[in-house]
Write a protein that holds these residues in place. Structure first.
Motif, PDB file in Angstrom:
ATOM      1  N   ASN A 187      11.313  -0.956 -29.485  1.00  0.00           N
ATOM      2  CA  ASN A 187       9.922  -0.892 -29.755  1.00  0.00           C
ATOM      3  C   ASN A 187       9.028  -1.026 -28.463  1.00  0.00           C
ATOM      4  O   ASN A 187       9.688  -2.548 -29.192  1.00  0.00           O
ATOM      5  CB  ASN A 187       9.629  -0.998 -30.695  1.00  0.00           C
ATOM      6  N   HIS A 188       8.929  -1.567 -27.210  1.00  0.00           N
ATOM      7  CA  HIS A 188       8.222  -1.263 -26.921  1.00  0.00           C
ATOM      8  C   HIS A 188       6.528  -1.043 -26.815  1.00  0.00           C
ATOM      9  O   HIS A 188       6.432   0.313 -27.385  1.00  0.00           O
ATOM     10  CB  HIS A 188       8.820  -1.625 -25.067  1.00  0.00           C
TER      11      HIS A 188
ATOM     12  N   LEU B 202       8.513  -7.724 -15.083  1.00  0.00           N
ATOM     13  CA  LEU B 202       8.786  -7.767 -16.348  1.00  0.00           C
ATOM     14  C   LEU B 202       8.422  -7.833 -17.789  1.00  0.00           C
ATOM     15  O   LEU B 202       7.494  -8.659 -17.966  1.00  0.00           O
ATOM     16  CB  LEU B 202      10.085  -9.369 -16.351  1.00  0.00           C
ATOM     17  N   HIS B 203       8.835  -7.359 -18.694  1.00  0.00           N
ATOM     18  CA  HIS B 203       8.362  -6.791 -19.883  1.00  0.00           C
ATOM     19  C   HIS B 203       9.920  -7.689 -20.718  1.00  0.00           C
ATOM     20  O   HIS B 203      10.283  -6.235 -21.022  1.00  0.00           O
ATOM     21  CB  HIS B 203       7.878  -5.850 -20.162  1.00  0.00           C
ATOM     22  N   VAL B 204       9.792  -8.370 -21.668  1.00  0.00           N
ATOM     23  CA  VAL B 204      11.208  -8.648 -23.095  1.00  0.00           C
ATOM     24  C   VAL B 204      10.818  -8.130 -23.918  1.00  0.00           C
ATOM     25  O   VAL B 204      10.112  -8.852 -24.721  1.00  0.00           O
ATOM     26  CB  VAL B 204      11.767  -9.492 -22.287  1.00  0.00           C
TER      27      VAL B 204
ATOM     28  N   GLN C   5       1.109  -1.265  -0.045  1.00  0.00           N
ATOM     29  CA  GLN C   5      -0.139   0.061  -0.129  1.00  0.00           C
ATOM     30  C   GLN C   5       0.817   1.251  -0.040  1.00  0.00           C
ATOM     31  O   GLN C   5       0.683   2.169  -0.973  1.00  0.00           O
ATOM     32  CB  GLN C   5      -1.172  -0.160   1.300  1.00  0.00           C
ATOM     33  N   THR C   6       1.783   0.898   0.610  1.00  0.00           N
ATOM     34  CA  THR C   6       3.030   2.572   0.488  1.00  0.00           C
ATOM     35  C   THR C   6       3.672   2.937  -0.868  1.00  0.00           C
ATOM     36  O   THR C   6       4.301   3.639  -0.785  1.00  0.00           O
ATOM     37  CB  THR C   6       3.863   2.052   1.861  1.00  0.00           C
ATOM     38  N   ILE C   7       3.861   1.466  -1.425  1.00  0.00           N
ATOM     39  CA  ILE C   7       4.985   1.801  -2.269  1.00  0.00           C
ATOM     40  C   ILE C   7       4.082   2.312  -3.714  1.00  0.00           C
ATOM     41  O   ILE C   7       3.548   2.396  -4.337  1.00  0.00           O
ATOM     42  CB  ILE C   7       5.493  -0.342  -3.062  1.00  0.00           C
ATOM     43  N   GLU C   8       5.074   2.863  -4.281  1.00  0.00           N
ATOM     44  CA  GLU C   8       4.653   4.175  -5.595  1.00  0.00           C
ATOM     45  C   GLU C   8       5.046   3.098  -6.244  1.00  0.00           C
ATOM     46  O   GLU C   8       6.499   3.493  -6.432  1.00  0.00           O
ATOM     47  CB  GLU C   8       4.629   5.450  -5.321  1.00  0.00           C
ATOM     48  N   ARG C   9       4.838   2.501  -7.569  1.00  0.00           N
ATOM     49  CA  ARG C   9       5.907   1.727  -8.191  1.00  0.00           C
ATOM     50  C   ARG C   9       6.064   2.680  -9.361  1.00  0.00           C
ATOM     51  O   ARG C   9       5.199   2.765 -10.094  1.00  0.00           O
ATOM     52  CB  ARG C   9       5.126   0.382  -8.950  1.00  0.00           C
ATOM     53  N   ARG C  10       6.939   2.708 -10.080  1.00  0.00           N
ATOM     54  CA  ARG C  10       7.922   3.576 -11.355  1.00  0.00           C
ATOM     55  C   ARG C  10       8.419   2.204 -12.294  1.00  0.00           C
ATOM     56  O   ARG C  10       8.047   1.098 -12.047  1.00  0.00           O
ATOM     57  CB  ARG C  10       9.217   4.535 -11.163  1.00  0.00           C
ATOM     58  N   TRP C  11       8.339   2.531 -13.739  1.00  0.00           N
ATOM     59  CA  TRP C  11       8.314   2.322 -15.169  1.00  0.00           C
ATOM     60  C   TRP C  11      10.064   2.298 -15.019  1.00  0.00           C
ATOM     61  O   TRP C  11      10.497   4.105 -15.256  1.00  0.00           O
ATOM     62  CB  TRP C  11       7.378   1.988 -16.099  1.00  0.00           C
ATOM     63  N   PHE C  12      10.745   1.673 -15.652  1.00  0.00           N
ATOM     64  CA  PHE C  12      12.190   1.808 -16.136  1.00  0.00           C
ATOM     65  C   PHE C  12      12.388   0.528 -17.272  1.00  0.00           C
ATOM     66  O   PHE C  12      12.073  -0.657 -17.446  1.00  0.00           O
ATOM     67  CB  PHE C  12      13.829   1.339 -14.747  1.00  0.00           C
ATOM     68  N   VAL C  13      13.472   1.190 -18.264  1.00  0.00           N
ATOM     69  CA  VAL C  13      13.667   1.224 -19.761  1.00  0.00           C
ATOM     70  C   VAL C  13      15.190   0.591 -19.523  1.00  0.00           C
ATOM     71  O   VAL C  13      15.774   1.494 -19.618  1.00  0.00           O
ATOM     72  CB  VAL C  13      12.919   1.663 -20.183  1.00  0.00           C
TER      73      VAL C  13
ATOM     74  N   ILE D  22      11.344  -2.563 -18.521  1.00  0.00           N
ATOM     75  CA  ILE D  22      11.237  -3.172 -19.837  1.00  0.00           C
ATOM     76  C   ILE D  22      12.596  -3.367 -20.448  1.00  0.00           C
ATOM     77  O   ILE D  22      13.436  -2.405 -19.818  1.00  0.00           O
ATOM     78  CB  ILE D  22      10.486  -1.749 -19.927  1.00  0.00           C
ATOM     79  N   ILE D  23      12.659  -4.279 -21.005  1.00  0.00           N
ATOM     80  CA  ILE D  23      14.404  -4.769 -20.950  1.00  0.00           C
ATOM     81  C   ILE D  23      14.056  -4.565 -22.764  1.00  0.00           C
ATOM     82  O   ILE D  23      13.271  -5.714 -23.323  1.00  0.00           O
ATOM     83  CB  ILE D  23      14.446  -5.721 -20.943  1.00  0.00           C
ATOM     84  N   VAL D  24      14.730  -3.873 -23.672  1.00  0.00           N
ATOM     85  CA  VAL D  24      14.672  -3.961 -25.169  1.00  0.00           C
ATOM     86  C   VAL D  24      16.155  -4.459 -25.526  1.00  0.00           C
ATOM     87  O   VAL D  24      17.059  -4.499 -25.071  1.00  0.00           O
ATOM     88  CB  VAL D  24      14.155  -2.246 -25.041  1.00  0.00           C
TER      89      VAL D  24
END
Length: 141
Positions: free
Chosen positions: A129-130, A122-124, A9-17, A55-57
Motif C-alpha cells: 500500500n502507498h 523517491l517514495h519507498v 519549466q518544460t518537463i511534465e513529471r509523471r508518477w511511476f510505481v 514509488i517502490i512498493v
C-alpha cells in the motif's frame, strides 16, 4: 536546426510505481534511479533535472542474491573515535527494508545537487500500500 534542451519549466513529471516483490534489490534500484534521473525520456538532458517521481512498493519482499544477506553490511560512522556502527543486511532487510532500498537507489544517483533533488522524489514502502493513489501512478514491470 537547434538541439532541444530540457529544463524544469518544460518537463511534465509523471508518477511511476515499481513492485519489488521477488525482484533483486539492485535491479529494482537501477530502474528507479534511471526514472528519477530522467534517462528513460527522449529529451534527457544531463545537466538538467528532468526526472520523474518513483514509488517502490513491497521493499520487504525484495531479494538479495548470493550470500549478500550474511556478508554485506550497512556501515556508518558517527565521527567520533570508535563510532563505527555495522548492521548486516539480513537484520536490515527484516527491520528496515525501506532504508536498504533507499541506500541502493541513492548510491546510483549522481553525488551532486541534481542527485539530491532527484532523491527527494523517491517514495519507498515496505508493504504493497502507498499514499500516492491520487497521482495515478503508472505501473512498471
Amino acid at each position: 536546426m537547434s538541439t532541444f534542451m530540457a529544463n524544469a519549466q518544460t518537463i511534465e513529471r509523471r508518477w511511476f510505481v515499481i513492485d519489488a516483490a521477488g525482484q533483486p534489490l539492485g535491479k529494482t534500484a537501477v530502474k528507479a534511479a534511471n526514472i528519477l534521473r530522467g534517462k528513460h525520456r527522449p529529451e534527457f538532458t544531463p545537466h538538467a533535472d528532468c526526472g520523474e517521481f518513483v514509488i517502490i512498493v513491497n521493499a520487504s519482499k525484495a531479494i538479495l542474491t548470493g550470500k549478500k544477506l550474511e556478508q554485506k553490511f550497512y556501515r556508518h560512522h558517527s565521527g567520533y573515535i570508535g563510532g563505527l556502527k555495522e548492521e548486516s543486511y539480513k537484520h536490515l532487510m527484516s527491520t528496515r527494508p525501506e532504508l536498504a532500498m533507499e541506500l541502493a537507489v541513492k548510491g546510483m544517483l549522481p553525488h551532486n545537487t541534481l542527485g539530491a533533488k532527484a532523491f527527494t522524489r523517491l517514495h519507498v514502502y515496505a508493504g504493497e500500500n502507498h499514499n500516492q493513489a491520487a497521482q495515478k501512478p503508472i505501473a512498471i514491470d
